[in-house]
Design a protein around this motif. Sequence first.
Motif, mmCIF file in Angstrom:
data_model
loop_
_atom_site.group_PDB
_atom_site.id
_atom_site.type_symbol
_atom_site.label_atom_id
_atom_site.label_comp_id
_atom_site.label_asym_id
_atom_site.label_seq_id
_atom_site.Cartn_x
_atom_site.Cartn_y
_atom_site.Cartn_z
ATOM 1 N N THR B 4 0.838 -1.206 0.000
ATOM 2 C CA THR B 4 0.000 0.000 0.000
ATOM 3 C C THR B 4 0.870 1.253 0.000
ATOM 4 O O THR B 4 0.613 2.199 -0.754
ATOM 5 N N PHE B 7 2.410 1.557 -3.451
ATOM 6 C CA PHE B 7 1.419 1.957 -4.457
ATOM 7 C C PHE B 7 1.143 3.459 -4.367
ATOM 8 O O PHE B 7 1.210 4.178 -5.372
ATOM 9 N N LEU B 8 0.833 3.951 -3.161
ATOM 10 C CA LEU B 8 0.446 5.356 -3.001
ATOM 11 C C LEU B 8 1.583 6.287 -3.405
ATOM 12 O O LEU B 8 1.369 7.266 -4.138
ATOM 13 N N ARG B 50 0.121 17.692 4.245
ATOM 14 C CA ARG B 50 -1.232 17.141 4.058
ATOM 15 C C ARG B 50 -1.212 15.780 3.367
ATOM 16 O O ARG B 50 -1.949 14.876 3.732
ATOM 17 N N ILE B 51 -0.354 15.661 2.334
ATOM 18 C CA ILE B 51 -0.323 14.398 1.591
ATOM 19 C C ILE B 51 0.336 13.311 2.438
ATOM 20 O O ILE B 51 -0.160 12.184 2.508
ATOM 21 N N ALA B 54 -2.118 12.095 4.831
ATOM 22 C CA ALA B 54 -3.148 11.275 4.181
ATOM 23 C C ALA B 54 -2.595 9.865 3.925
ATOM 24 O O ALA B 54 -3.293 8.870 4.120
ATOM 25 N N ILE B 55 -1.314 9.781 3.508
ATOM 26 C CA ILE B 55 -0.689 8.465 3.294
ATOM 27 C C ILE B 55 -0.692 7.690 4.605
ATOM 28 O O ILE B 55 -1.059 6.511 4.649
ATOM 29 N N THR B 57 -2.709 8.020 7.153
ATOM 30 C CA THR B 57 -4.093 7.608 7.447
ATOM 31 C C THR B 57 -4.469 6.361 6.654
ATOM 32 O O THR B 57 -5.062 5.422 7.187
ATOM 33 N N LEU B 58 -4.095 6.342 5.370
ATOM 34 C CA LEU B 58 -4.472 5.220 4.503
ATOM 35 C C LEU B 58 -3.726 3.939 4.872
ATOM 36 O O LEU B 58 -4.270 2.839 4.755
ATOM 37 N N ALA B 61 -5.154 2.587 8.247
ATOM 38 C CA ALA B 61 -6.464 1.952 8.058
ATOM 39 C C ALA B 61 -6.283 0.472 7.757
ATOM 40 O O ALA B 61 -7.038 -0.367 8.234
ATOM 41 N N VAL B 62 -5.254 0.148 6.981
ATOM 42 C CA VAL B 62 -4.995 -1.240 6.624
ATOM 43 C C VAL B 62 -4.373 -1.987 7.803
ATOM 44 O O VAL B 62 -4.609 -3.179 8.006
ATOM 45 N N MET B 64 -4.943 -1.660 10.928
ATOM 46 C CA MET B 64 -5.823 -1.795 12.087
ATOM 47 C C MET B 64 -6.045 -3.248 12.508
ATOM 48 O O MET B 64 -6.068 -3.543 13.690
ATOM 49 N N LYS B 65 -6.171 -4.128 11.529
ATOM 50 C CA LYS B 65 -6.512 -5.518 11.866
ATOM 51 C C LYS B 65 -5.392 -6.213 12.643
ATOM 52 O O LYS B 65 -5.646 -7.124 13.408
#
Lengths: 158, 76
Positions: B4, B7-8, B50-51, B54-55, B57-58, B61-62, B64-65
């Motif tokens: 991830t 990719f970003l 900001r970017i 955002a990276i 945060t993204l 999110a993955v 978390m599990k």
Amino acid sequence: MADVTVDTLKERIFAFAEGYAASTGLDLAVSVTRDTPDAITVSVDGTDAAKVVGRGSRVLDALQLVATTACIHRGDPRLNVLFDSEGYRERREQLLVETANDLAAQVEEAGQEAVLDPLSALERKIVHNALLDHPSVMTYSEGLEPNRYIVIAPRPAQ
Amino acid sequence: MKSTVEFLVKELVDNPDAVEVSEITGDDSTTYEVRVSPDDLGKVIGKQGRIANAIRTLVKAVAMKDKRKVYVEILA
């Protein structure tokens, strides 16, 4: 380089969303749920959808920011991009409009200002628009991003 | 998660071939060190970070599990 068309931008945004979903290894499916000449809504659904919404949609908003930054450049045509998940945006809009109307009624009755929790620019716009034609209250925003919030105030007598 | 981050960052830069992501695993946290071409640093960080945020945060999110802390450091 040839001029970029809106359709090219839409394809890029969709490919970005699919690429992100694939890179996470989560159970996510990407689809376009709204497609107009100057706007596209991409929905990320699936059993792991809650993870890509995040608290107060912060993950969806981050996805939207990175996608538009990566795919749309200076000089490209205008395209409004919205990321959604399992109908989140519509449910959220209903809740915001409901809250705005409830608070407006309180402000009208008490004659005192009411303050909402900080919201993103997109969500503030929903609240402003909901109360735009309200006869007895007005709205404005205060504070700095990311803690900018809406104040609902009695409309001064004309 | 590494995929991830890669990719970003590659989507954001002009020189995707210069992007290197290394994964440093600690007891309860993982740090991703992202190296990009100096010309692309601003694109990955953005105004007021900001970017970059955002990276983060993204990627979180993955993560978390796995209940692990995740850090993303961006270097030129």
